[in-house]
Scaffold this motif. Structure first.
Motif, PDB file in Angstrom:
ATOM      1  N   ILE A 161      12.627   4.635 -21.894  1.00 17.65           N
ATOM      2  CA  ILE A 161      11.742   5.648 -21.306  1.00 17.65           C
ATOM      3  C   ILE A 161      10.835   6.254 -22.366  1.00 17.65           C
ATOM      4  O   ILE A 161      11.284   6.624 -23.457  1.00 17.65           O
ATOM      5  CB  ILE A 161      12.568   6.754 -20.620  1.00 17.65           C
ATOM      6  N   ASP A 162       9.550   6.377 -22.037  1.00 18.89           N
ATOM      7  CA  ASP A 162       8.575   6.977 -22.949  1.00 18.89           C
ATOM      8  C   ASP A 162       8.523   8.497 -22.836  1.00 18.89           C
ATOM      9  O   ASP A 162       8.230   9.186 -23.822  1.00 18.89           O
ATOM     10  CB  ASP A 162       7.172   6.415 -22.663  1.00 18.89           C
ATOM     11  N   ALA A 163       8.754   9.013 -21.651  1.00 19.99           N
ATOM     12  CA  ALA A 163       8.684  10.460 -21.439  1.00 19.99           C
ATOM     13  C   ALA A 163       9.686  10.865 -20.361  1.00 19.99           C
ATOM     14  O   ALA A 163       9.776  10.225 -19.315  1.00 19.99           O
ATOM     15  CB  ALA A 163       7.275  10.883 -21.025  1.00 19.99           C
ATOM     16  N   VAL A 164      10.430  11.927 -20.640  1.00 18.18           N
ATOM     17  CA  VAL A 164      11.336  12.530 -19.656  1.00 18.18           C
ATOM     18  C   VAL A 164      10.845  13.934 -19.373  1.00 18.18           C
ATOM     19  O   VAL A 164      10.602  14.714 -20.305  1.00 18.18           O
ATOM     20  CB  VAL A 164      12.790  12.588 -20.166  1.00 18.18           C
ATOM     21  N   THR A 165      10.666  14.251 -18.102  1.00 15.92           N
ATOM     22  CA  THR A 165      10.217  15.591 -17.721  1.00 15.92           C
ATOM     23  C   THR A 165      11.302  16.301 -16.921  1.00 15.92           C
ATOM     24  O   THR A 165      11.932  15.713 -16.048  1.00 15.92           O
ATOM     25  CB  THR A 165       8.925  15.531 -16.890  1.00 15.92           C
ATOM     26  N   MET A 166      11.487  17.564 -17.253  1.00 13.20           N
ATOM     27  CA  MET A 166      12.419  18.429 -16.528  1.00 13.20           C
ATOM     28  C   MET A 166      11.694  19.747 -16.276  1.00 13.20           C
ATOM     29  O   MET A 166      11.775  20.692 -17.068  1.00 13.20           O
ATOM     30  CB  MET A 166      13.704  18.651 -17.336  1.00 13.20           C
ATOM     31  N   TRP A 167      10.930  19.779 -15.174  1.00 16.71           N
ATOM     32  CA  TRP A 167      10.140  20.966 -14.849  1.00 16.71           C
ATOM     33  C   TRP A 167      11.022  21.959 -14.087  1.00 16.71           C
ATOM     34  O   TRP A 167      11.297  21.783 -12.921  1.00 16.71           O
ATOM     35  CB  TRP A 167       8.919  20.589 -14.012  1.00 16.71           C
ATOM     36  N   HIS A 168      11.471  22.992 -14.770  1.00 20.15           N
ATOM     37  CA  HIS A 168      12.352  24.006 -14.178  1.00 20.15           C
ATOM     38  C   HIS A 168      13.591  23.355 -13.552  1.00 20.15           C
ATOM     39  O   HIS A 168      13.917  23.574 -12.383  1.00 20.15           O
ATOM     40  CB  HIS A 168      11.594  24.855 -13.149  1.00 20.15           C
ATOM     41  N   THR A 185      19.652   9.305 -25.187  1.00 18.57           N
ATOM     42  CA  THR A 185      19.963   7.877 -25.233  1.00 18.57           C
ATOM     43  C   THR A 185      18.857   7.021 -24.622  1.00 18.57           C
ATOM     44  O   THR A 185      18.476   5.981 -25.169  1.00 18.57           O
ATOM     45  CB  THR A 185      21.293   7.595 -24.503  1.00 18.57           C
ATOM     46  N   ILE A 186      18.326   7.442 -23.500  1.00 18.66           N
ATOM     47  CA  ILE A 186      17.368   6.594 -22.780  1.00 18.66           C
ATOM     48  C   ILE A 186      15.947   6.710 -23.317  1.00 18.66           C
ATOM     49  O   ILE A 186      15.110   5.858 -23.033  1.00 18.66           O
ATOM     50  CB  ILE A 186      17.374   6.898 -21.265  1.00 18.66           C
ATOM     51  N   LEU A 187      15.661   7.750 -24.100  1.00 20.45           N
ATOM     52  CA  LEU A 187      14.328   7.873 -24.684  1.00 20.45           C
ATOM     53  C   LEU A 187      14.099   6.789 -25.726  1.00 20.45           C
ATOM     54  O   LEU A 187      14.987   6.477 -26.526  1.00 20.45           O
ATOM     55  CB  LEU A 187      14.154   9.245 -25.335  1.00 20.45           C
ATOM     56  N   GLY A 188      12.887   6.239 -25.734  1.00 17.32           N
ATOM     57  CA  GLY A 188      12.502   5.310 -26.780  1.00 17.32           C
ATOM     58  C   GLY A 188      12.385   6.029 -28.119  1.00 17.32           C
ATOM     59  O   GLY A 188      12.447   7.267 -28.202  1.00 17.32           O
ATOM     60  N   LYS A 189      12.180   5.251 -29.187  1.00 17.66           N
ATOM     61  CA  LYS A 189      12.149   5.818 -30.540  1.00 17.66           C
ATOM     62  C   LYS A 189      11.122   6.931 -30.674  1.00 17.66           C
ATOM     63  O   LYS A 189      11.369   7.949 -31.330  1.00 17.66           O
ATOM     64  CB  LYS A 189      11.850   4.709 -31.546  1.00 17.66           C
ATOM     65  N   SER A 190       9.964   6.762 -30.056  1.00 10.57           N
ATOM     66  CA  SER A 190       8.914   7.788 -30.120  1.00 10.57           C
ATOM     67  C   SER A 190       8.797   8.558 -28.803  1.00 10.57           C
ATOM     68  O   SER A 190       7.803   9.247 -28.562  1.00 10.57           O
ATOM     69  CB  SER A 190       7.565   7.143 -30.460  1.00 10.57           C
ATOM     70  N   GLY A 191       9.821   8.461 -27.955  1.00  9.87           N
ATOM     71  CA  GLY A 191       9.797   9.126 -26.657  1.00  9.87           C
ATOM     72  C   GLY A 191       9.836  10.640 -26.778  1.00  9.87           C
ATOM     73  O   GLY A 191      10.314  11.190 -27.773  1.00  9.87           O
TER      74      GLY A 191
END
Length: 297
Positions: A161-168, A185-191
Motif C-alpha cells: 500500500i502506498d497510502a493509508v487514510t484514517m479520517w476520524h 506492515t502493509i505500507l510500502g517502504k515510502s508509504g
C-alpha cells in the motif's frame, strides 16, 4: 454488556491515569461516560466504554452522518457542502505527500464511501474498509463502491500500500496497537499514513468543556492531543512527518457543541467560537480543532 475498564493508559501503558471529566452521549442513549487522562502522555480515553460486542447500538442513529450520509438539519447540510471541498483537498494532499498521481490506497473506516469513491475516480486503486454491514450497502447505493469488512485489513500483503487514510477513525478502534502494527506492515517502504483526529487541546474544546461534540462518547474511545499521538506512534517506531490543521472542523464541532450546551443551535455563537479557534491556530497549528498527522514508517 462487555465493558472496558482501564487500569493503565491504552496509549503508553503507564498506570498514571486519573478522571478528567464526564461527557454525555448526545447522539443515541443520553448516558454519561467518564473520560480519564494519562499524566505521562496526556492521552484521554473513555473509561468503562462498551467493548467490541456492545458498541454497535451506540452507532444506531439516523443522525450519525458517517453511517447514514443524512442531510437532515442545518449542521448536516453544511457538512455536505464543506465535504465537496475537503474531498479535493484530501486528494491533493495524498498526491503531494506520496509524490504519486495514482497508486494503491487503503481507506480505513470508509463510512458511506465518499472519499474512497473520490480517490477511485481520480485513478487510484482503492480498498475501502467499513465495519458496519448496512453502511457498506449504503456505499454501494450511493457511490457504487464495494467496501470490505474491517477484518480484511489483516489479510493484505505486506508492503503493498502506498497510502493509508484514517479520517476520524483511530479514535473508534478498539484494537489500537494491533491496527497500527498492521498498517505499518502493509505500507510500502515510502508509504504514508494519514491520521485525522479531534484535538482536545484546541480552543473550541477548552471553550465547550464537557459539551465539546468531538468527545462523542462512547463512540470515541480515545481523545488525542499532539503529544499523545507522537508518543503512541513512537511506541510503534513510526514518525510524524508533518501535521496539518483541518480548518472547517472547528465550525462543525462548535455548531454541535452549542446545541449540546444550550439546547438550541446557536449558529452565530458557534461560528464566532469556530473563528476564534482558527485564529488561535494561525500562531499555533497544534491547537486546531482537528489535526491531520502525516506519518512515516
Amino acid at each position: 454488556m462487555d465493558i472496558i475498564v482501564y487500569s493503565h493508559c491504552p496509549g503508553c501503558g503507564t498506570d498514571l491515569i486519573y478522571p478528567a471529566l464526564e461527557a454525555k452521549d448526545y447522539t443515541v442513549t443520553g448516558e454519561q461516560f467518564e473520560i480519564w487522562q494519562c499524566k505521562q502522555c496526556s492521552l484521554r480515553f473513555t473509561q468503562n466504554a462498551p467493548g467490541k460486542l456492545s458498541i454497535g447500538k451506540y452507532y444506531q442513529s439516523a443522525n450519525y452522518i458517517s453511517h447514514t450520509d443524512t442531510k437532515r438539519g442545518f449542521v448536516n447540510t453544511m457538512y455536505h457542502i464543506i465535504r465537496k471541498r475537503t474531498l479535493n483537498q484530501k486528494l491533493k494532499l495524498v498526491q503531494h505527500v506520496t509524490g504519486k498521481r495514482e497508486g494503491n490506497l487503503l481507506d480505513i473506516g470508509a463510512g458511506t464511501g465518499a472519499f474512497s469513491a473520490h480517490m477511485r475516480n481520480a485513478g487510484w486503486q482503492v480498498i475501502g474498509l467499513e465495519p458496519d454491514y448496512d453502511t457498506r450497502n449504503r456505499a454501494m447505493e450511493l457511490y457504487e463502491i464495494q467496501l470490505q469488512d474491517s477484518n480484511h485489513l489483516f489479510e493484505l500483503t505486506a508492503g503493498s500500500i502506498d497510502a493509508v487514510t484514517m479520517w476520524h477513525v483511530l479514535e473508534h478502534v478498539h484494537d489500537l496497537h494491533q491496527y497500527i502494527d498492521q498498517v505499518k506492515t502493509i505500507l510500502g517502504k515510502s508509504g504514508k499514513l494519514f491520521i485525522a483526529v479531534p484535538n482536545y487541546t484546541s480552543l473550541d474544546a477548552q471553550s465547550y468543556g464537557r459539551y465539546w461534540a468531538a468527545y462523542d462518547v462512547p463512540r470515541h474511545l480515545y481523545h488525542f492531543s499532539p503529544l499523545s499521538m507522537k508518543m503512541l506512534l513512537q511506541r510503534h517506531n513510526m514518525i510524524i512527518h508533518d501535521i496539518r490543521p483541518m480548518w472547517y472542523d472547528s465550525f462543525y464541532v462548535s455548531l454541535l457543541s452549542e446545541q449540546y450546551k444550550n439546547g438550541s443551535p446557536g449558529h452565530l455563537p458557534a461560528i464566532l467560537n469556530g473563528l476564534r479557534s482558527n485564529v488561535n491556530t494561525v500562531t499555533d497549528k497544534y491547537k486546531c480543532s482537528s489535526l491531520i498527522y502525516i506519518v512515516n514508517k
